[in-house]
Design a protein around this motif. Structure first.
Motif, PDB file in Angstrom:
ATOM      1  N   UNK A 102       0.837  -1.203   0.000  1.00  0.00           N
ATOM      2  CA  UNK A 102       0.000   0.000   0.000  1.00  0.00           C
ATOM      3  C   UNK A 102       0.871   1.252   0.000  1.00  0.00           C
ATOM      4  N   UNK A 103       1.882   1.266   0.852  1.00  0.00           N
ATOM      5  CA  UNK A 103       2.778   2.421   0.918  1.00  0.00           C
ATOM      6  C   UNK A 103       3.511   2.620  -0.408  1.00  0.00           C
ATOM      7  N   UNK A 104       3.866   1.518  -1.056  1.00  0.00           N
ATOM      8  CA  UNK A 104       4.520   1.629  -2.362  1.00  0.00           C
ATOM      9  C   UNK A 104       3.564   2.210  -3.398  1.00  0.00           C
ATOM     10  N   UNK A 105       2.315   1.771  -3.375  1.00  0.00           N
ATOM     11  CA  UNK A 105       1.343   2.283  -4.350  1.00  0.00           C
ATOM     12  C   UNK A 105       1.059   3.766  -4.136  1.00  0.00           C
ATOM     13  N   UNK A 275     -10.455 -11.320   5.569  1.00  0.00           N
ATOM     14  CA  UNK A 275      -9.258 -10.587   5.142  1.00  0.00           C
ATOM     15  C   UNK A 275      -8.801 -11.020   3.754  1.00  0.00           C
ATOM     16  N   UNK A 276      -8.678 -12.324   3.546  1.00  0.00           N
ATOM     17  CA  UNK A 276      -8.158 -12.787   2.259  1.00  0.00           C
ATOM     18  C   UNK A 276      -9.142 -12.496   1.138  1.00  0.00           C
ATOM     19  N   UNK A 277     -10.433 -12.531   1.450  1.00  0.00           N
ATOM     20  CA  UNK A 277     -11.440 -12.168   0.447  1.00  0.00           C
ATOM     21  C   UNK A 277     -11.281 -10.704   0.031  1.00  0.00           C
ATOM     22  N   UNK A 278     -11.052  -9.840   1.006  1.00  0.00           N
ATOM     23  CA  UNK A 278     -10.852  -8.420   0.703  1.00  0.00           C
ATOM     24  C   UNK A 278      -9.574  -8.201  -0.094  1.00  0.00           C
ATOM     25  N   UNK A 279      -8.504  -8.921   0.278  1.00  0.00           N
ATOM     26  CA  UNK A 279      -7.226  -8.760  -0.410  1.00  0.00           C
ATOM     27  C   UNK A 279      -7.304  -9.235  -1.855  1.00  0.00           C
ATOM     28  N   UNK A 280      -7.735 -10.470  -2.055  1.00  0.00           N
ATOM     29  CA  UNK A 280      -7.786 -11.030  -3.408  1.00  0.00           C
ATOM     30  C   UNK A 280      -8.872 -10.387  -4.249  1.00  0.00           C
ATOM     31  N   UNK A 281      -9.872  -9.782  -3.596  1.00  0.00           N
ATOM     32  CA  UNK A 281     -10.926  -9.085  -4.319  1.00  0.00           C
ATOM     33  C   UNK A 281     -10.565  -7.664  -4.712  1.00  0.00           C
ATOM     34  N   UNK A 288      -1.858  -3.743  -9.775  1.00  0.00           N
ATOM     35  CA  UNK A 288      -0.428  -3.950 -10.036  1.00  0.00           C
ATOM     36  C   UNK A 288       0.281  -4.518  -8.822  1.00  0.00           C
ATOM     37  N   UNK A 289      -0.026  -3.981  -7.648  1.00  0.00           N
ATOM     38  CA  UNK A 289       0.625  -4.467  -6.427  1.00  0.00           C
ATOM     39  C   UNK A 289       0.131  -5.866  -6.057  1.00  0.00           C
ATOM     40  N   UNK A 290      -1.151  -6.138  -6.288  1.00  0.00           N
ATOM     41  CA  UNK A 290      -1.664  -7.472  -6.008  1.00  0.00           C
ATOM     42  C   UNK A 290      -1.008  -8.499  -6.936  1.00  0.00           C
ATOM     43  N   UNK A 291      -0.787  -8.128  -8.187  1.00  0.00           N
ATOM     44  CA  UNK A 291      -0.118  -9.031  -9.123  1.00  0.00           C
ATOM     45  C   UNK A 291       1.310  -9.318  -8.666  1.00  0.00           C
ATOM     46  N   UNK A 292       2.014  -8.304  -8.161  1.00  0.00           N
ATOM     47  CA  UNK A 292       3.356  -8.520  -7.626  1.00  0.00           C
ATOM     48  C   UNK A 292       3.328  -9.489  -6.452  1.00  0.00           C
ATOM     49  N   UNK A 293       2.362  -9.309  -5.573  1.00  0.00           N
ATOM     50  CA  UNK A 293       2.239 -10.171  -4.403  1.00  0.00           C
ATOM     51  C   UNK A 293       2.044 -11.625  -4.808  1.00  0.00           C
ATOM     52  N   UNK A 294       1.307 -11.868  -5.888  1.00  0.00           N
ATOM     53  CA  UNK A 294       1.011 -13.229  -6.337  1.00  0.00           C
ATOM     54  C   UNK A 294       2.172 -13.876  -7.099  1.00  0.00           C
ATOM     55  N   UNK A 301       7.046 -21.303  -4.257  1.00  0.00           N
ATOM     56  CA  UNK A 301       5.627 -20.945  -4.289  1.00  0.00           C
ATOM     57  C   UNK A 301       5.373 -19.594  -3.631  1.00  0.00           C
ATOM     58  N   UNK A 302       6.445 -18.919  -3.183  1.00  0.00           N
ATOM     59  CA  UNK A 302       6.311 -17.727  -2.340  1.00  0.00           C
ATOM     60  C   UNK A 302       6.457 -16.448  -3.156  1.00  0.00           C
ATOM     61  N   UNK A 303       5.458 -15.552  -3.035  1.00  0.00           N
ATOM     62  CA  UNK A 303       5.523 -14.258  -3.706  1.00  0.00           C
ATOM     63  C   UNK A 303       5.984 -13.187  -2.742  1.00  0.00           C
ATOM     64  N   UNK A 304       5.086 -12.256  -2.408  1.00  0.00           N
ATOM     65  CA  UNK A 304       5.380 -11.230  -1.401  1.00  0.00           C
ATOM     66  C   UNK A 304       4.392 -11.425  -0.252  1.00  0.00           C
ATOM     67  N   UNK A 305       4.723 -12.313   0.669  1.00  0.00           N
ATOM     68  CA  UNK A 305       3.824 -12.621   1.764  1.00  0.00           C
ATOM     69  C   UNK A 305       2.709 -13.571   1.394  1.00  0.00           C
ATOM     70  N   UNK A 306       2.459 -13.751   0.115  1.00  0.00           N
ATOM     71  CA  UNK A 306       1.378 -14.603  -0.385  1.00  0.00           C
ATOM     72  C   UNK A 306       1.974 -15.810  -1.096  1.00  0.00           C
ATOM     73  N   UNK A 307       1.440 -16.990  -0.811  1.00  0.00           N
ATOM     74  CA  UNK A 307       1.936 -18.208  -1.439  1.00  0.00           C
ATOM     75  C   UNK A 307       0.890 -18.793  -2.378  1.00  0.00           C
ATOM     76  N   UNK A 308       1.374 -19.504  -3.379  1.00  0.00           N
ATOM     77  CA  UNK A 308       0.515 -20.180  -4.344  1.00  0.00           C
ATOM     78  C   UNK A 308       0.518 -21.664  -4.034  1.00  0.00           C
TER      79      UNK A 308
END
Length: 365
Positions: A102-105, A275-281, A288-294, A301-308
């Motif tokens: 968020x701070x980056x955005x 929380x995760x519903x709000x984040x992924x939604x 752009x930041x959500x795509x980076x996280x994923x 499997x690790x992105x930015x705090x989020x794993x696949x």
């Protein structure tokens, strides 16, 4: 693979466990009308395998199943509370990464900023390590946490209040995992303790206040609390245990400052799903930041705090971890039709296999 410990399960370890299981057969899946019973049996199996309690909230195509198995306390009859609170451990990293992104955005910081810009002199070669490398665990900075555990994997001084700088100082005494930042992946709680400090430096406000206002309140998480120095878990909750010297020992009391922005949040299964519903939604981060996280680090499997999480029934995004006798996980399927948040209090048996089965069977039932 990474090793499960009674008190500390890294997110990377928890996700790796899924790969140990055979594919979940489509023929073995429950029929839709049996989902509630299937989830309950899965929780009961987890308890039988060596947990005092197991909790879950599973949302399936609009239907919600909130269940619990086991007891709130070892050796006592009170049932585990389905809406009970628990330490979410490394799932906290997902909250912290959200605040940093968020701070980056907003332009308050850049992911390419060197750590030394915000925290001069805090770690060796701080000007060679970027905030993105902290987020992705590619900094090479060692993890301080194992040095604070005894031979049973239990925190040696559970009530001590730690300052973030003290934790980083412990890491500074250890050799680097690798010398060139960005070249490898090595999971380290120190990275996210540093990110909590960066949040404070960039905003001029405590990390706990930022994560509360930016994530907890915005996502309407009513039973989630930011890291503090409170050693108790307030409200209904299952207690946590470990085997120490062959005896079942209550280890619920823990000062969250031992992990802070890396693992100090307390929540519920319902709040984690929310929380995760709000984040992924897209309600907490721009696209752009959500795509980076994923986007995972290559080979992980690790992105930015989020794993696949790859499962036989689809791709899930989320996080998992454990601390102080608690295991927590939250994963949502890519299409949003299955949401899974779990908690357990493993203390004996083969928790690796039981927790992996818990994750996979609730995801794929």
């Amino acid at each position: 693979m990474l090793v499960f410990r009674r008190i500390a399960v890294s997110a990377a370890a928890a996700i790796t466990l899924i790969g140990l299981l055979p594919p979940y057969s489509a023929a073995a899946r429950e029929q839709p009308g049996d989902l509630g019973a299937a989830f309950r049996r899965t929780l009961e199996d987890t308890v039988a395998a060596g947990s005092v309690a197991a909790l879950a909230e599973v949302r399936d195509a609009g239907r919600t199943y909130r269940l619990a198995a086991g007891k709130a306390e070892y050796g006592r009859p009170r049932p585990a509370p389905a809406a009970g609170r628990f330490r979410i451990a490394s799932v906290t990293k997902l909250f912290t990464a959200t605040v940093v992104l968020q701070l980056a955005s907003e332009g308050s910081l850049r992911l390419a900023d060197p750590v030394g810009k915000w925290l001069p002199g805090i770690v060796d070669k701080a000007d060679d390590i970027t905030l993105e490398q902290l987020l992705r665990h590619t900094s090479g900075i060692p993890d301080y946490l194992p040095g604070l555990l005894d031979s049973s994997g239990v925190v040696r001084d559970p009530v001590r209040t730690w300052q973030d700088k003290e934790l980083v100082a412990l890491a500074n005494r250890l050799p680097r995992v690798f010398e060139v930042p960005g070249t490898r992946f090595s999971y380290s709680n120190t990275n996210y303790v540093l990110l909590g400090m960066v949040v404070e430096a960039a905003t001029g406000r405590p990390y706990a206040r930022e994560v509360t206002e930016r994530v907890i309140l915005r996502a309407r998480l009513t039973r989630t609390s930011a890291p503090s120095d409170t050693t108790r878990i307030t409200g209904p909750h299952p207690r946590a245990y470990a085997m120490v010297g062959g005896a079942v020992t209550d280890i619920t009391t823990l000062n969250p400052t031992i992990l802070g922005a890396a693992g100090g949040i307390v929540s519920t299964t319902a709040d984690l799903n929310r929380f995760l519903r709000a984040l992924l939604g897209g309600r907490l981060l721009p696209p752009a930041e959500l795509a980076l996280m994923k986007t995972p680090v290559p080979g992980t499997t690790y992105g930015m705090g989020l794993s696949t999480l790859q499962t036989p029934c689809g791709v899930f995004y989320g996080q998992a971890g454990g601390i102080g006798g608690y295991f927590a996980a939250t994963f949502h399927r890519q299409d949003g039709l299955r949401e899974v948040s779990l908690a357990a209090t493993p203390y004996t048996g083969k928790p690796d296999q039981a927790l992996a089965a818990l994750l996979q069977r609730t995801a794929c039932a």
